[in-house]
Design a protein around this motif. Structure first.
Motif, PDB file in Angstrom:
ATOM      1  N   ALA A 235     -34.196  19.432  -1.649  1.00 46.25           N
ATOM      2  CA  ALA A 235     -34.270  20.593  -0.761  1.00 46.25           C
ATOM      3  C   ALA A 235     -34.227  21.896  -1.568  1.00 46.25           C
ATOM      4  CB  ALA A 235     -33.131  20.562   0.251  1.00 46.25           C
ATOM      5  N   LEU A 236     -33.347  21.956  -2.587  1.00 46.56           N
ATOM      6  CA  LEU A 236     -33.270  23.148  -3.432  1.00 46.56           C
ATOM      7  C   LEU A 236     -34.556  23.357  -4.215  1.00 46.56           C
ATOM      8  CD1 LEU A 236     -29.670  23.200  -4.964  1.00 46.56           C
ATOM      9  CD2 LEU A 236     -30.676  24.828  -3.360  1.00 46.56           C
ATOM     10  N   SER A 237     -35.103  22.259  -4.739  1.00 44.15           N
ATOM     11  CA  SER A 237     -36.351  22.361  -5.505  1.00 44.15           C
ATOM     12  C   SER A 237     -37.487  22.866  -4.630  1.00 44.15           C
ATOM     13  CB  SER A 237     -36.718  20.989  -6.092  1.00 44.15           C
ATOM     14  OG  SER A 237     -35.745  20.572  -7.032  1.00 44.15           O
ATOM     15  N   ALA A 238     -37.543  22.389  -3.389  1.00 45.73           N
ATOM     16  CA  ALA A 238     -38.578  22.863  -2.464  1.00 45.73           C
ATOM     17  C   ALA A 238     -38.410  24.347  -2.179  1.00 45.73           C
ATOM     18  CB  ALA A 238     -38.519  22.054  -1.168  1.00 45.73           C
ATOM     19  N   GLN A 239     -37.145  24.772  -2.022  1.00 47.49           N
ATOM     20  CA  GLN A 239     -36.866  26.191  -1.761  1.00 47.49           C
ATOM     21  C   GLN A 239     -37.269  27.047  -2.956  1.00 47.49           C
ATOM     22  OE1 GLN A 239     -32.799  27.007  -0.602  1.00 47.49           O
ATOM     23  NE2 GLN A 239     -32.931  29.112  -1.306  1.00 47.49           N
ATOM     24  N   HIS A 240     -36.915  26.600  -4.159  1.00 45.38           N
ATOM     25  CA  HIS A 240     -37.264  27.355  -5.364  1.00 45.38           C
ATOM     26  C   HIS A 240     -38.772  27.370  -5.583  1.00 45.38           C
ATOM     27  CE1 HIS A 240     -32.949  26.467  -6.911  1.00 45.38           C
ATOM     28  NE2 HIS A 240     -33.004  27.628  -6.303  1.00 45.38           N
ATOM     29  N   ALA A 241     -39.438  26.264  -5.276  1.00 46.64           N
ATOM     30  CA  ALA A 241     -40.899  26.215  -5.430  1.00 46.64           C
ATOM     31  C   ALA A 241     -41.571  27.191  -4.459  1.00 46.64           C
ATOM     32  CB  ALA A 241     -41.412  24.796  -5.194  1.00 46.64           C
ATOM     33  N   THR A 242     -41.070  27.240  -3.233  1.00 52.29           N
ATOM     34  CA  THR A 242     -41.627  28.174  -2.248  1.00 52.29           C
ATOM     35  C   THR A 242     -41.426  29.620  -2.699  1.00 52.29           C
ATOM     36  OG1 THR A 242     -41.236  26.619  -0.425  1.00 52.29           O
ATOM     37  CG2 THR A 242     -41.501  28.942   0.149  1.00 52.29           C
ATOM     38  N   SER A 243     -40.217  29.919  -3.194  1.00 52.66           N
ATOM     39  CA  SER A 243     -39.919  31.275  -3.676  1.00 52.66           C
ATOM     40  C   SER A 243     -40.813  31.635  -4.855  1.00 52.66           C
ATOM     41  CB  SER A 243     -38.447  31.378  -4.090  1.00 52.66           C
ATOM     42  OG  SER A 243     -37.590  31.170  -2.990  1.00 52.66           O
ATOM     43  N   ALA A 244     -41.011  30.678  -5.757  1.00 52.53           N
ATOM     44  CA  ALA A 244     -41.837  30.934  -6.939  1.00 52.53           C
ATOM     45  C   ALA A 244     -43.299  31.164  -6.542  1.00 52.53           C
ATOM     46  CB  ALA A 244     -41.734  29.765  -7.917  1.00 52.53           C
ATOM     47  N   ARG A 245     -43.789  30.365  -5.588  1.00 49.67           N
ATOM     48  CA  ARG A 245     -45.181  30.561  -5.140  1.00 49.67           C
ATOM     49  C   ARG A 245     -45.363  31.949  -4.527  1.00 49.67           C
ATOM     50  NH1 ARG A 245     -44.379  25.319  -3.042  1.00 49.67           N
ATOM     51  NH2 ARG A 245     -45.350  23.718  -4.363  1.00 49.67           N
TER      52      ARG A 245
ATOM     53  N   ARG B  88     -38.914  19.104 -11.319  1.00 50.65           N
ATOM     54  CA  ARG B  88     -37.617  18.619 -10.859  1.00 50.65           C
ATOM     55  C   ARG B  88     -37.780  17.824  -9.556  1.00 50.65           C
ATOM     56  NH1 ARG B  88     -35.506  23.089  -9.675  1.00 50.65           N
ATOM     57  NH2 ARG B  88     -35.016  23.663 -11.820  1.00 50.65           N
ATOM     58  N   ALA B  89     -38.600  18.326  -8.663  1.00 46.99           N
ATOM     59  CA  ALA B  89     -38.826  17.631  -7.395  1.00 46.99           C
ATOM     60  C   ALA B  89     -39.467  16.268  -7.632  1.00 46.99           C
ATOM     61  CB  ALA B  89     -39.697  18.481  -6.474  1.00 46.99           C
ATOM     62  N   ALA B  90     -40.408  16.207  -8.570  1.00 49.44           N
ATOM     63  CA  ALA B  90     -41.070  14.935  -8.867  1.00 49.44           C
ATOM     64  C   ALA B  90     -40.069  13.915  -9.433  1.00 49.44           C
ATOM     65  CB  ALA B  90     -42.220  15.152  -9.853  1.00 49.44           C
ATOM     66  N   SER B  91     -39.187  14.367 -10.325  1.00 48.71           N
ATOM     67  CA  SER B  91     -38.182  13.475 -10.906  1.00 48.71           C
ATOM     68  C   SER B  91     -37.205  12.963  -9.849  1.00 48.71           C
ATOM     69  CB  SER B  91     -37.407  14.199 -12.011  1.00 48.71           C
ATOM     70  OG  SER B  91     -38.259  14.601 -13.049  1.00 48.71           O
ATOM     71  N   LEU B  92     -36.753  13.876  -9.001  1.00 48.45           N
ATOM     72  CA  LEU B  92     -35.804  13.484  -7.948  1.00 48.45           C
ATOM     73  C   LEU B  92     -36.458  12.557  -6.929  1.00 48.45           C
ATOM     74  CD1 LEU B  92     -34.014  16.906  -7.361  1.00 48.45           C
ATOM     75  CD2 LEU B  92     -33.007  14.844  -8.358  1.00 48.45           C
ATOM     76  N   GLN B  93     -37.741  12.764  -6.674  1.00 50.17           N
ATOM     77  CA  GLN B  93     -38.438  11.889  -5.733  1.00 50.17           C
ATOM     78  C   GLN B  93     -38.533  10.473  -6.281  1.00 50.17           C
ATOM     79  OE1 GLN B  93     -39.413  12.811  -2.561  1.00 50.17           O
ATOM     80  NE2 GLN B  93     -39.618  10.604  -2.398  1.00 50.17           N
ATOM     81  N   ILE B  94     -38.714  10.363  -7.590  1.00 48.11           N
ATOM     82  CA  ILE B  94     -38.746   9.035  -8.221  1.00 48.11           C
ATOM     83  C   ILE B  94     -37.386   8.359  -8.064  1.00 48.11           C
ATOM     84  CG2 ILE B  94     -38.897   7.836 -10.438  1.00 48.11           C
ATOM     85  CD1 ILE B  94     -41.024   9.910 -11.252  1.00 48.11           C
ATOM     86  N   ILE B  95     -36.309   9.110  -8.310  1.00 49.76           N
ATOM     87  CA  ILE B  95     -34.958   8.560  -8.164  1.00 49.76           C
ATOM     88  C   ILE B  95     -34.722   8.132  -6.723  1.00 49.76           C
ATOM     89  CG2 ILE B  95     -32.496   9.124  -8.273  1.00 49.76           C
ATOM     90  CD1 ILE B  95     -33.166  11.032 -10.574  1.00 49.76           C
ATOM     91  N   ARG B  96     -35.125   8.949  -5.773  1.00 45.27           N
ATOM     92  CA  ARG B  96     -34.943   8.612  -4.355  1.00 45.27           C
ATOM     93  C   ARG B  96     -35.709   7.339  -3.995  1.00 45.27           C
ATOM     94  NH1 ARG B  96     -36.939   9.138   0.748  1.00 45.27           N
ATOM     95  NH2 ARG B  96     -35.466   9.856   2.351  1.00 45.27           N
ATOM     96  N   THR B  97     -36.913   7.240  -4.514  1.00 49.81           N
ATOM     97  CA  THR B  97     -37.728   6.046  -4.245  1.00 49.81           C
ATOM     98  C   THR B  97     -37.061   4.793  -4.796  1.00 49.81           C
ATOM     99  OG1 THR B  97     -39.768   7.348  -4.269  1.00 49.81           O
ATOM    100  CG2 THR B  97     -39.989   4.985  -4.639  1.00 49.81           C
ATOM    101  N   GLU B  98     -36.500   4.916  -6.003  1.00 47.93           N
ATOM    102  CA  GLU B  98     -35.837   3.767  -6.619  1.00 47.93           C
ATOM    103  C   GLU B  98     -34.581   3.373  -5.842  1.00 47.93           C
ATOM    104  OE1 GLU B  98     -35.196   5.091 -10.572  1.00 47.93           O
ATOM    105  OE2 GLU B  98     -37.227   4.572 -11.272  1.00 47.93           O
ATOM    106  N   LEU B  99     -33.852   4.377  -5.344  1.00 49.51           N
ATOM    107  CA  LEU B  99     -32.631   4.078  -4.584  1.00 49.51           C
ATOM    108  C   LEU B  99     -32.940   3.326  -3.296  1.00 49.51           C
ATOM    109  CD1 LEU B  99     -30.632   7.437  -4.919  1.00 49.51           C
ATOM    110  CD2 LEU B  99     -30.014   5.217  -5.913  1.00 49.51           C
ATOM    111  N   LEU B 100     -34.021   3.694  -2.647  1.00 46.81           N
ATOM    112  CA  LEU B 100     -34.336   3.110  -1.341  1.00 46.81           C
ATOM    113  C   LEU B 100     -35.429   2.049  -1.416  1.00 46.81           C
ATOM    114  CD1 LEU B 100     -34.339   6.371   0.819  1.00 46.81           C
ATOM    115  CD2 LEU B 100     -32.519   4.659   0.613  1.00 46.81           C
TER     116      LEU B 100
END
Length: 335
Positions: free
Chosen positions: A60-70, A285-297
């Motif tokens: 969620a933070l990464s998405a917020q920072h990405a939106t702000s950066a864009r 960062r979002a891509a890395s966390l998404q990989i971790i989330r995928t592995e967890l679930l």
């Protein structure tokens, strides 16, 4: 026809409940097999949801920072684009004024001054650019237009020219008018003195929006265009030599304005690069966390397929039992 009695009603409800549960299980397992993800998060994580919560918070933070950066990149690109176009206007008008200064008549020189006025109007129009509903050159007061109308500004400049002023006097007057502490700040610029608030990009990084319409890179360009425009406004009170000198002064002023404008664009470019880097970090960062989330679930495909086959067989068996208990056959119906 066979009738289900009152004593069989509980059995009927139990079969319905069991069937509904099995159908939900088959639907869940089918979705998990297709997506590769466990839909029952607590079951997949053994009841320990802390790590998943941390990962999803990071996403969620990464998405917020990405939106702000864009948004920051878009904002700064808009400023850079306006500065580029103003640079093109000043170069065109400077060449026009320098060429027209060699003309043999005042009319041709006055026409060049009118074209300088049109360039001034175009520049003010560009400086009113908005992104996401905010003026990009108004500083923290993004809801306000950064400048008064071109006619009001040029009218104020012309009205305050001293009587019987020489071209040098006119040039000095325009320079003082657009300088810091001069009438420019109270008459022309209507934005805020303070720059827009910095935007956080995560990991302690941020991007600033330091450039406003009051920046010297903009003032000098507008001053040169205004000086050229006065050749049209003040033409009746100037002789041929004065007109020639005024046009030359305007051309020189516009050429000299390039240094400050380029320095301003460099500052914008530095922040633009920071915003682009921030966007790249947030996306990585979002891509890395998404990989971790995928592995967890992640759902084991073989285990899920086996469970799905088992649930399907049990559901089929339940349908068969239900049909037999209800004697749902043509023979029984015809009795």
């Amino acid at each position: 026809m066979f009738q289900i009695g009152t004593g069989d009603h509980a059995q009927s409800l139990m079969l319905r409940r069991t069937g509904s549960s099995l159908r939900q299980t088959v639907s869940r397992l089918t979705a998990e097999l297709a997506s590769g993800q466990n839909s029952d998060k607590p079951r997949a994580l053994g009841g320990n949801l802390l790590e998943l919560a941390n990962v999803e918070h990071g996403l969620a933070l990464s998405a917020q920072h990405a939106t702000s950066a864009r948004l920051a990149v878009t904002f700064l690109e808009a400023q850079q684009n306006v500065a580029d176009q103003i640079g093109q206007i000043t170069e065109r008008v400077s060449l026009d004024l320098r060429t027209s200064a060699q003309a043999s008549g005042k009319l041709a020189m006055a026409d060049a001054g009118e074209r300088a006025k049109a360039g001034f109007e175009d520049a003010i129009g560009l400086l009113g650019t908005k992104i996401a509903g905010r003026h990009v050159f108004s500083g923290v007061a993004g809801d306000q237009r950064p400048f008064a109308t071109p006619d009001d500004i040029l009218g104020a400049v012309a009205a305050s020219v001293p009587p019987n002023a020489s071209p040098t006097d006119i040039k000095d007057h325009v320079t003082a008018w657009f300088a810091e502490g001069g009438p420019f700040e109270s008459v022309a610029y209507t934005g805020a003195d303070a720059a827009a608030n910095a935007t956080a990009l995560g990991d302690g990084h941020s991007v600033r929006f330091d450039v406003t319409g009051a920046d010297k890179g903009i003032r000098d360009s507008l001053a040169g265009l205004a000086l050229g425009a006065l050749a049209h406004t003040l033409e009746p009170g100037l002789d041929l030599s004065d007109m020639r000198n005024l046009l030359s002064a305007g051309a020189n002023s516009l050429s000299a304005s390039a240094d400050q404008r380029i320095a301003m664009q460099a500052r914008i470019g530095a922040q633009e690069a920071r915003a682009a880097d921030g966007l790249a970090r947030a996306e990585a960062r979002a891509a890395s966390l998404q990989i971790i989330r995928t592995e967890l679930l992640e759902a084991d495909p073989y285990e899920t397929a086996t469970a799905l086959e088992s649930a399907t067989q049990r559901l089929d068996a339940l349908y068969l039992v239900t049909a037999r208990l209800s004697r749902l056959s043509l023979t029984e119906y015809l009795r």
